[in-house]
Design a protein around this motif. Structure first.
Motif, PDB file in Angstrom:
ATOM      1  N   GLY A  13     -15.834   8.697  -6.011  1.00  0.00           N
ATOM      2  CA  GLY A  13     -16.869   9.116  -5.077  1.00  0.00           C
ATOM      3  C   GLY A  13     -16.371   9.338  -3.670  1.00  0.00           C
ATOM      4  N   LEU A  14     -15.072   9.568  -3.518  1.00  0.00           N
ATOM      5  CA  LEU A  14     -14.527   9.858  -2.193  1.00  0.00           C
ATOM      6  C   LEU A  14     -14.802  11.309  -1.834  1.00  0.00           C
ATOM      7  CD1 LEU A  14     -11.098   8.003  -2.514  1.00  0.00           C
ATOM      8  CD2 LEU A  14     -13.208   7.166  -1.451  1.00  0.00           C
ATOM      9  N   ALA A  15     -14.816  11.613  -0.538  1.00  0.00           N
ATOM     10  CA  ALA A  15     -15.136  12.972  -0.101  1.00  0.00           C
ATOM     11  C   ALA A  15     -14.376  13.305   1.173  1.00  0.00           C
ATOM     12  CB  ALA A  15     -16.646  13.110   0.141  1.00  0.00           C
ATOM     13  N   GLY A  16     -14.254  14.606   1.433  1.00  0.00           N
ATOM     14  CA  GLY A  16     -13.638  15.069   2.675  1.00  0.00           C
ATOM     15  C   GLY A  16     -12.196  14.622   2.824  1.00  0.00           C
ATOM     16  N   GLU A  17     -11.851  14.132   4.013  1.00  0.00           N
ATOM     17  CA  GLU A  17     -10.482  13.733   4.316  1.00  0.00           C
ATOM     18  C   GLU A  17     -10.042  12.513   3.505  1.00  0.00           C
ATOM     19  OE1 GLU A  17     -10.157  13.161   8.474  1.00  0.00           O
ATOM     20  OE2 GLU A  17     -10.447  15.281   8.983  1.00  0.00           O
ATOM     21  N   GLN A  18     -11.009  11.765   2.998  1.00  0.00           N
ATOM     22  CA  GLN A  18     -10.666  10.588   2.200  1.00  0.00           C
ATOM     23  C   GLN A  18      -9.926  10.969   0.923  1.00  0.00           C
ATOM     24  OE1 GLN A  18     -14.393   8.639   1.512  1.00  0.00           O
ATOM     25  NE2 GLN A  18     -14.495   7.736   3.564  1.00  0.00           N
ATOM     26  N   ILE A  19     -10.233  12.146   0.381  1.00  0.00           N
ATOM     27  CA  ILE A  19      -9.575  12.581  -0.853  1.00  0.00           C
ATOM     28  C   ILE A  19      -8.085  12.775  -0.618  1.00  0.00           C
ATOM     29  CG2 ILE A  19      -9.421  14.431  -2.567  1.00  0.00           C
ATOM     30  CD1 ILE A  19     -12.430  14.849  -2.211  1.00  0.00           C
ATOM     31  N   ALA A  20      -7.738  13.481   0.448  1.00  0.00           N
ATOM     32  CA  ALA A  20      -6.327  13.712   0.763  1.00  0.00           C
ATOM     33  C   ALA A  20      -5.620  12.396   1.071  1.00  0.00           C
ATOM     34  CB  ALA A  20      -6.207  14.666   1.947  1.00  0.00           C
ATOM     35  N   ALA A  21      -6.307  11.494   1.789  1.00  0.00           N
ATOM     36  CA  ALA A  21      -5.704  10.199   2.121  1.00  0.00           C
ATOM     37  C   ALA A  21      -5.461   9.381   0.854  1.00  0.00           C
ATOM     38  CB  ALA A  21      -6.615   9.432   3.089  1.00  0.00           C
ATOM     39  N   PHE A  22      -6.399   9.449  -0.080  1.00  0.00           N
ATOM     40  CA  PHE A  22      -6.249   8.700  -1.325  1.00  0.00           C
ATOM     41  C   PHE A  22      -5.110   9.264  -2.160  1.00  0.00           C
ATOM     42  CE2 PHE A  22      -7.173   8.024  -5.829  1.00  0.00           C
ATOM     43  CZ  PHE A  22      -7.324   6.649  -5.861  1.00  0.00           C
ATOM     44  N   VAL A  23      -5.033  10.589  -2.270  1.00  0.00           N
ATOM     45  CA  VAL A  23      -3.955  11.206  -3.052  1.00  0.00           C
ATOM     46  C   VAL A  23      -2.602  10.830  -2.462  1.00  0.00           C
ATOM     47  CG1 VAL A  23      -2.913  13.394  -3.741  1.00  0.00           C
ATOM     48  CG2 VAL A  23      -5.389  13.104  -3.880  1.00  0.00           C
ATOM     49  N   LYS A  24      -2.492  10.839  -1.140  1.00  0.00           N
ATOM     50  CA  LYS A  24      -1.234  10.457  -0.492  1.00  0.00           C
ATOM     51  C   LYS A  24      -0.885   9.006  -0.800  1.00  0.00           C
ATOM     52  CE  LYS A  24       1.004  10.110   4.044  1.00  0.00           C
ATOM     53  NZ  LYS A  24       0.843  10.283   5.508  1.00  0.00           N
ATOM     54  N   LEU A  25      -1.894   8.142  -0.740  1.00  0.00           N
ATOM     55  CA  LEU A  25      -1.671   6.727  -1.042  1.00  0.00           C
ATOM     56  C   LEU A  25      -1.197   6.548  -2.482  1.00  0.00           C
ATOM     57  CD1 LEU A  25      -1.944   3.645  -0.529  1.00  0.00           C
ATOM     58  CD2 LEU A  25      -4.338   3.868  -1.255  1.00  0.00           C
ATOM     59  N   VAL A  26      -1.860   7.205  -3.430  1.00  0.00           N
ATOM     60  CA  VAL A  26      -1.507   7.067  -4.840  1.00  0.00           C
ATOM     61  C   VAL A  26      -0.086   7.552  -5.089  1.00  0.00           C
ATOM     62  CG1 VAL A  26      -2.011   7.917  -7.158  1.00  0.00           C
ATOM     63  CG2 VAL A  26      -3.868   7.134  -5.700  1.00  0.00           C
ATOM     64  N   LYS A  27       0.282   8.679  -4.495  1.00  0.00           N
ATOM     65  CA  LYS A  27       1.633   9.210  -4.704  1.00  0.00           C
ATOM     66  C   LYS A  27       2.682   8.283  -4.100  1.00  0.00           C
ATOM     67  CE  LYS A  27       2.545  13.528  -4.893  1.00  0.00           C
ATOM     68  NZ  LYS A  27       2.796  14.950  -4.594  1.00  0.00           N
ATOM     69  N   THR A  28       2.362   7.681  -2.949  1.00  0.00           N
ATOM     70  CA  THR A  28       3.303   6.738  -2.337  1.00  0.00           C
ATOM     71  C   THR A  28       3.447   5.491  -3.194  1.00  0.00           C
ATOM     72  OG1 THR A  28       2.699   7.529  -0.121  1.00  0.00           O
ATOM     73  CG2 THR A  28       3.829   5.412  -0.270  1.00  0.00           C
ATOM     74  N   CYS A  29       2.340   4.989  -3.729  1.00  0.00           N
ATOM     75  CA  CYS A  29       2.392   3.810  -4.593  1.00  0.00           C
ATOM     76  C   CYS A  29       3.193   4.103  -5.861  1.00  0.00           C
ATOM     77  CB  CYS A  29       0.981   3.358  -4.944  1.00  0.00           C
ATOM     78  SG  CYS A  29       0.095   2.574  -3.573  1.00  0.00           S
ATOM     79  N   TYR A  30       3.043   5.308  -6.383  1.00  0.00           N
ATOM     80  CA  TYR A  30       3.815   5.697  -7.569  1.00  0.00           C
ATOM     81  C   TYR A  30       5.309   5.715  -7.241  1.00  0.00           C
ATOM     82  CZ  TYR A  30       5.527   8.565 -11.454  1.00  0.00           C
ATOM     83  OH  TYR A  30       6.230   9.042 -12.534  1.00  0.00           O
ATOM     84  N   ARG A  31       5.639   6.218  -6.064  1.00  0.00           N
ATOM     85  CA  ARG A  31       7.047   6.236  -5.628  1.00  0.00           C
ATOM     86  C   ARG A  31       7.583   4.822  -5.483  1.00  0.00           C
ATOM     87  NH1 ARG A  31       8.782   7.614   0.416  1.00  0.00           N
ATOM     88  NH2 ARG A  31      10.999   7.085   0.264  1.00  0.00           N
ATOM     89  N   ILE A  32       6.779   3.931  -4.895  1.00  0.00           N
ATOM     90  CA  ILE A  32       7.186   2.527  -4.773  1.00  0.00           C
ATOM     91  C   ILE A  32       7.420   1.928  -6.151  1.00  0.00           C
ATOM     92  CG2 ILE A  32       6.426   0.223  -4.058  1.00  0.00           C
ATOM     93  CD1 ILE A  32       4.823   1.594  -1.815  1.00  0.00           C
ATOM     94  N   PHE A  33       6.503   2.219  -7.084  1.00  0.00           N
ATOM     95  CA  PHE A  33       6.594   1.686  -8.440  1.00  0.00           C
ATOM     96  C   PHE A  33       7.933   2.054  -9.074  1.00  0.00           C
ATOM     97  CE2 PHE A  33       5.758   1.415 -12.954  1.00  0.00           C
ATOM     98  CZ  PHE A  33       4.919   0.320 -13.075  1.00  0.00           C
ATOM     99  N   LEU A  34       8.353   3.303  -8.893  1.00  0.00           N
ATOM    100  CA  LEU A  34       9.605   3.761  -9.486  1.00  0.00           C
ATOM    101  C   LEU A  34      10.818   3.218  -8.740  1.00  0.00           C
ATOM    102  CD1 LEU A  34       8.856   7.525 -10.278  1.00  0.00           C
ATOM    103  CD2 LEU A  34       8.763   5.577 -11.838  1.00  0.00           C
ATOM    104  N   GLU A  35      10.812   3.348  -7.423  1.00  0.00           N
ATOM    105  CA  GLU A  35      12.006   3.010  -6.646  1.00  0.00           C
ATOM    106  C   GLU A  35      12.245   1.508  -6.561  1.00  0.00           C
ATOM    107  OE1 GLU A  35      12.331   4.957  -2.877  1.00  0.00           O
ATOM    108  OE2 GLU A  35      11.817   6.939  -3.696  1.00  0.00           O
TER     109      GLU A  35
END
Length: 387
Positions: free
Chosen positions: A168-190
């Motif tokens: 249920g996120l909207a507007g700029e929150q969507i981009a912020a969430f996607v960035k957070l998820v991708k960073t967490c995925y990178r942390i998970f791997l590295e």
């Protein structure tokens, strides 16, 4: 290996993820300075233990004065915090995290882990974050959102957006969430993680998305290349016998039974425990001395097993493939003499030089019971433990 919350948040910040401002303290007298450093009129104090459910157990408290902070710290430091995840004995509290308070509008849930069924990394999210996430998963599974990552393409932006829309996120929150998820995925791997869990992931009144709590588990098999994280290990948070086993490179997990198990090979150890249970007994531990067991490792294993006062018998099950059974028999005899074992010891040897190994045990003059097969050994261990 698990990290404390404050350690996990330091990893997040290392990768550019903003977190609430916080200060760690190890004494109640440090609370006033921490409050002054953070500023504001209220703070949250959190006990740092490797377990969930801290809030319900009184390990997370809102304080509105430096005096209240100090009193809360006095009530937590040096005590054992018991939650539904670490009952009945709890875990010791030696460090507290004091954080600024935030104007929370929503609480979400986000985690990344290994989906063993799919043999891929999986993401889990829910709009029902917070202390009741386990109940939500059990009673309303439709509120749990999932995405599975293709190892060839990696995490795709559209997968992050799928989760954001579902939350249920909207507007700029969507981009912020996607960035957070991708960073967490990178942390998970590295960082070779087995778990990265943010609960709750909060949306503040001014629209920011911040991890209010974070748990990280590191794959023990990768610690050799994650030396900086390995140095953060807090062995006070695990069973003392498991800590001792770790220092001796022995794979040990404490259980609640009364039959100590010493086996070479994880699969054989699991089968041994199953047979003990099938025979009406309860294993006191999982212990794998490894394929290259030696007299020294056997002696160390004995010491770890016998540190458990509940152990009434010890079952040793060795398959001599890489190692010779006669050498293991010599190690068992030496260990029984050195350690001073006072409980029945049942030994099953099979494989290379098994007959010679059994001869050595029989001629040792020690109270060692030799079994011809594993079924017999398991049944005899159950009988001896109950005697």
């Amino acid at each position: 290996m698990n990290l404390h919350e404050y350690q996990a948040k330091a990893v997040l910040r290392e990768f550019g993820v903003p977190t609430p401002r916080g200060v760690t303290v190890a004494a109640a007298g440090q609370c006033a300075a921490a409050a002054a450093e953070l500023g504001g009129e209220a703070w949250v104090i959190k006990a740092q233990v490797h377990a969930g459910g801290r809030g319900k157990a009184g390990g997370v408290r809102l304080c509105r004065s430096a005096e209240e902070l100090s009193a809360a710290a006095e009530g937590l430091l040096g005590k054992r915090l018991v939650t539904y995840q670490n009952a009945p004995d709890g875990q010791p509290v030696s460090t507290l995290l004091i954080e600024e308070t935030l104007p929370i509008a929503r609480e979400l849930y986000l985690s990344i882990t290994v989906d063993r069924a799919a043999e891929r990394i999986g993401l889990v999210a829910s709009a029902a974050g917070g202390m009741e996430i386990e109940e939500v998963a059990a009673t309303a599974p439709e509120k749990i959102l999932r995405e599975t990552v293709d190892p060839i393409t990696g995490l795709m932006d559209y997968q992050g957006r799928n989760l954001a829309f579902g939350l249920g996120l909207a507007g700029e929150q969507i981009a912020a969430f996607v960035k957070l998820v991708k960073t967490c995925y990178r942390i998970f791997l590295e960082r070779d993680l087995s778990l990265l869990e943010i609960n709750p992931l909060v949306v503040t009144a001014d629209g920011r998305i911040l991890p209010l709590d974070c748990k990280m588990g590191i794959d023990d098999n990768a610690l050799y290349r994650q030396k900086a994280l390995a140095e953060l290990a807090d062995f006070s948070q695990i069973d003392p016998k498991e800590a001792e086993a770790h220092h001796h490179n022995v794979n040990y997990i404490a259980l609640n039974g009364n039959i100590g198990c010493m086996v070479n090979g994880a699969g054989l150890a699991m089968a041994t425990m199953d047979l003990i249970k099938l025979s009406g007994g309860m294993p006191a531990n999982f212990l794998d001395v490894g394929g290259g067991a030696t007299a020294q490792s056997v002696a160390q294993a004995f010491q770890i097993i016998l540190a458990d006062a509940n152990v009434k018998a010890v079952l040793i099950n060795i398959f001599g493939g890489i190692v010779r059974c006669d050498l293991i028999a010599e190690g068992i005899i030496q260990a029984v003499k050195e350690v001073g074992v006072k409980v029945p010891v049942i030994v099953r040897l099979e494989g290379t030089n098994a007959d010679k190994g059994r001869e050595l045990l029989a001629g040792s003059g020690l109270a060692i019971i030799a079994a011809n097969d594993l079924n017999e050994a398991a049944k005899r261990a159950v009988v001896e433990a109950a005697a």
